[in-house]
Design a protein around this motif. Structure first.
Motif, short mmCIF file in Angstrom:
data_model
loop_
_atom_site.label_atom_id
_atom_site.label_comp_id
_atom_site.label_asym_id
_atom_site.label_seq_id
_atom_site.Cartn_x
_atom_site.Cartn_y
_atom_site.Cartn_z
N UNK B 170 -2.70 16.08 -57.81
CA UNK B 170 -3.84 15.18 -57.93
C UNK B 170 -3.45 13.83 -58.54
N UNK B 171 -4.21 12.82 -58.16
CA UNK B 171 -3.88 11.44 -58.57
C UNK B 171 -3.84 11.29 -60.09
N UNK B 172 -4.79 11.90 -60.78
CA UNK B 172 -4.82 11.78 -62.24
C UNK B 172 -3.49 12.24 -62.85
N UNK B 173 -3.02 13.37 -62.38
CA UNK B 173 -1.78 13.92 -62.92
C UNK B 173 -0.59 13.05 -62.54
N UNK B 176 -1.45 9.24 -64.64
CA UNK B 176 -1.42 9.27 -66.11
C UNK B 176 -0.33 10.20 -66.63
N UNK B 177 0.01 11.20 -65.85
CA UNK B 177 1.01 12.15 -66.31
C UNK B 177 2.42 11.68 -66.04
N UNK B 178 2.72 11.48 -64.77
CA UNK B 178 4.11 11.17 -64.42
C UNK B 178 4.36 9.73 -64.03
N UNK B 179 3.29 8.93 -63.93
CA UNK B 179 3.44 7.58 -63.40
C UNK B 179 4.19 6.65 -64.34
N UNK B 180 4.77 5.63 -63.75
CA UNK B 180 5.48 4.62 -64.54
C UNK B 180 5.13 3.24 -64.04
N UNK B 181 5.23 2.28 -64.91
CA UNK B 181 5.08 0.88 -64.52
C UNK B 181 6.22 0.13 -65.20
N UNK B 182 7.01 -0.57 -64.42
CA UNK B 182 8.17 -1.28 -64.96
C UNK B 182 9.08 -0.33 -65.72
N UNK B 183 9.15 0.89 -65.27
CA UNK B 183 10.03 1.85 -65.90
C UNK B 183 9.49 2.48 -67.17
N UNK B 252 -3.03 15.41 -68.35
CA UNK B 252 -2.38 14.83 -67.18
C UNK B 252 -0.87 15.09 -67.20
N UNK B 253 -0.30 15.11 -68.38
CA UNK B 253 1.14 15.30 -68.47
C UNK B 253 1.54 16.76 -68.30
N UNK B 254 0.83 17.63 -69.00
CA UNK B 254 1.21 19.04 -68.97
C UNK B 254 0.60 19.78 -67.78
N UNK B 255 -0.44 19.19 -67.18
CA UNK B 255 -1.16 19.82 -66.08
C UNK B 255 -1.52 21.26 -66.45
N UNK B 256 -2.01 21.40 -67.66
CA UNK B 256 -2.43 22.71 -68.14
C UNK B 256 -3.30 22.48 -69.37
N UNK B 257 -4.16 23.43 -69.63
CA UNK B 257 -5.01 23.33 -70.81
C UNK B 257 -4.61 24.38 -71.83
N UNK B 258 -3.93 23.92 -72.90
CA UNK B 258 -3.44 24.85 -73.91
C UNK B 258 -4.32 24.74 -75.15
#
Ligand SMILES: Nc1ncnc2c1ncn2[C@@H]1O[C@H](COP(=O)(O)OP(=O)(O)O)[C@@H](O)[C@H]1O
Ligand SMILES: [Mg+2]
Lengths: 281, 354
Positions: B170-173, B176-183, B252-258
């Motif tokens: 999903x886009x959110x993940x 916000x989770x794995x995306x980068x901007x300018x590294x 978004x980063x963990x793609x899990x709810x802990x």
């Protein structure tokens, strides 16, 4: 302009005010004097709405008012500088001057605008504090003047100063007296509370004396009362006796000649002394 | 003493001499300078022994790991500055992660679910403020209770387990989770943006000034008629909102709810804020300082790994760092204050330089 009448307030068993009234007219500097504990600050707190009276009424321009606090009073043109220091010592000097909402530009507080508004008032009071310093770094006297500056920035019609000079050095007090005069000349009503009688005699057009929660000298023309009669009214007996807890004020007020200094003018309307109280000798 | 005449406002004797050139109104050295300096020295110092520590990748990972508690520290500045404290942010964070995960698993649009988490956490934060105000309890007590309530809700909703099986792609993940901007990871950008926005909010808005005024002199604020209750509710809502934002980023980063995530984060956030120059006694504070404080703590944790300190000692070491940092901060500040004070005095009395 502002009329308080019949104010009653008890703190537990202590009677702070027992039917106190006072009238503030446009263009006058009305001094309120009395010993410590006479009830002066209580009167101020009731006017500001911080303390609720058990009886009595307050009118502004003939309309009964009951302020919910200093801010609401300010909104209606009554600015109050309380006896306790009310500066925010962690905030900058500028921020202290606009506690109810500093001027903004594009949604953000504008330092430049604050400086522009504050400059003439600071100059009038004769202080030039570092505007971005924390207020707590200023000496006590400057903080006291800062509060007066804050009150003046509200552009009030009625200005109430509760012991504004208690921490001021002489020349600052004198300057404040000058400012008070000018404000009265512009048509403000100033209530000036002090227990420095000498100072009061210098700047007031009328004097009200409070003793033990009662008015013992209501709004006498300052030119008509002598220092001695003021002391007598405050203490309830001639100063020489000095019995009871009262010896201090007479001594503190100094013994400068009580006659009105030559430069004294009477801002309009001419000071009138309400009937009674043959205290002036 | 002479009669005060309107024109008699002669220049006073005590400095500010009328003839002297008008002095510049000087802004004092920002409080943050010290903490940011310490952070830089710390990073460089570790790099001296462990050159790999200075690799961009490592620094970014370290920063990324600090984002979650960092966001809470930013919000904590507002609470502390008005003499409140928010102990519920760790619980809020866990609840946010769980609620977001559940909503997404139930088929909500992920962005909508994220918005719901933000709204919910702000609302619960506002409730913290409302309860504190209307029950006249210290926020310490109220948020201590809600911390447990919220974590309990998270545990109950998740039935004590991690919530997984979320739509990975999903886009959110991805953003916000794995995306980068300018590294740089997007989460770090969110953090940077939060630092900027909250700094402006804290220093340049009426709300920020009210927060600091109330913390500086509550009696004066009360007397002066500042809206103390409303400001407290808003400040704690903001603190909750920042915890919610941290939850969204973590989800978004963990793609899990802990539900057990973020234990003790509230204390780390408070420590970071204090290290950054926000005192418990309120009245002042620094959003940027809190960010730097968080990064200092994060850098220390990361450095311990480099120095191969056994993992079981990291908590101990973090405690030591907090103690040292909190102890050193007032010293730094005192040096600065003395200098400022001297400057002020020199300005007032140009003739009497010591
Ligand atoms: N908050 C209070 N609680 C109890 N007694 C008070 C309080 N405020 C004032 N008083 C009492 O009321 C009387 C008048 O006090 P105040 O108005 O402060 O006098 P002044 O300002 O003339 O020195 C004093 O006897 C004082 O002790
Ligand atoms: Mg008093």
């Amino acid at each position: 302009m502002l009329v308080a009448s019949g104010l009653v307030k008890h703190y537990g068993g202590v009677t702070a005010l027992d039917g106190v009234g006072i009238t503030l007219d446009a263009g006058e500097v009305h001094a309120l004097v009395g010993e410590n504990g006479a009830g002066k600050s209580t009167l101020v707190k009731i006017i500001s709405g911080v303390v609720r009276p058990e009886g009595g009424a307050i009118e502004l321009d003939g309309e009964p008012v009951r302020f919910a606090g200093a801010r609401q009073a300010a909104a209606q043109g009554v600015a109050i500088v309380s006896q306790e220091l009310m500066t925010y010592d962690d905030l900058t000097v500028l921020e202290n001057l606009f506690p109810y909402g500093a001027p903004r530009r594009r949604g953000l507080v504008s330092t430049r605008e604050m400086r522009r508004l504050a400059a003439p008032v600071l100059e009038e009071l004769g202080i030039d504090p570092p505007l971005h310093a924390r207020a707590g770094e200023l000496p006590l006297a400057d903080r006291q003047l800062l509060e007066i500056c804050r009150a003046l920035l509200l552009e009030p019609r009625v200005l109430i100063l509760d012991e504004p000079t208690s921490a001021l050095p002489r020349e600052a007090a004198a300057r404040l007296a000058g400012v008070t005069w000018r404000l009265a000349e512009r048509g403000l009503a100033v209530l000036y509370i002090s227990h420095f009688l000498e100072e009061v005699m210098r700047i007031a057009t009328r004097v009200t004396v409070l003793r033990d929660g009662r008015v013992v000298l209501p709004g006498a023309g300052a030119a008509d009362v002598s220092l001695d009669s003021l002391v007598t009214a405050m203490l309830g007996q001639p100063a020489a006796h000095g019995a009871g807890p009262a010896a201090a004020p007479g001594g503190r007020s100094g013994t400068e000649p009580a006659a009105a200094p030559p430069g004294r003018r009477s801002p309009s309307p001419a000071s009138r002394s309400p009937a009674g109280c043959g205290t002036s000798r | 003493m002479s009669v005060p005449k309107p024109s008699a406002a002669a220049p006073p004797a005590n400095g500010d001499g009328g003839a002297a050139p008008r002095r510049r109104t000087r802004r004092p050295v920002p409080d943050e300078a010290g903490v940011v300096g310490v952070l830089i020295l710390l990073v460089l110092g570790v790099g001296l022994f462990q050159p790999d520590f200075l690799r961009t990748g490592n620094l970014l990972t370290t920063a990324h790991n600090s984002v979650y508690v960092g966001l809470m520290a930013l919000g904590m500045v507002f609470a502390l500055a008005m003499r409140e404290v928010d102990l519920s942010v760790g619980g809020m964070y866990a609840m946010g992660v769980v609620v977001g995960a559940l909503l997404i698993r139930d088929g909500w649009n992920t962005w909508l679910a994220a918005l719901a988490v933000l709204a919910l956490s702000a609302l619960v934060g506002a409730l913290n403020g409302a309860v504190t105000t209307y029950l006249r309890l210290p926020s310490f007590i109220v948020t201590l209770a809600t911390a447990m309530l919220l974590r309990g809700v998270g545990l109950a909703l998740a039935e004590g387990k991690q919530i997984t099986d979320l739509p990975q792609g999903d886009a959110l993940f991805r953003v916000l989770g794995g995306g980068e901007l300018l590294g740089v990871p997007d989460a770090v950008w969110v953090f940077v943006l939060a630092v900027v926005v909250l700094t402006v909010l804290f220093t340049r808005t009426r709300f920020g000034a009210r927060v600091r005024a109330i913390g500086s002199n509550p009696e004066a604020a009360e007397f002066g008629g500042l809206p103390v209750a409303r400001t407290r509710i808003a400040a704690l809502a903001l603190s909750g909102l920042m915890a919610g934002l941290a939850a969204v980023l973590a989800l978004a980063f963990f793609i899990a709810g802990d539900p057990t995530i973020g234990q003790g984060y509230e204390l780390t956030a408070i420590a970071a804020a204090i290290i950054g120059g926000t005192p418990l006694k309120g009245g002042t504070g620094s959003v940027l300082g809190a960010a730097a404080g968080t990064l200092i703590l994060g850098a220390v944790t990361a450095a311990l790994v480099f120095f191969e300190v056994p993992i079981n000692w990291t908590t101990f070491a973090t405690g030591g760092v907090i103690l040292v940092a909190v102890g050193a901060a007032p010293l730094l500040r005192r040096v600065r204050d003395v200098r400022d004070l001297r400057a002020v005095r020199d300005l007032r009395s140009p003739g009497r330089n010591p």
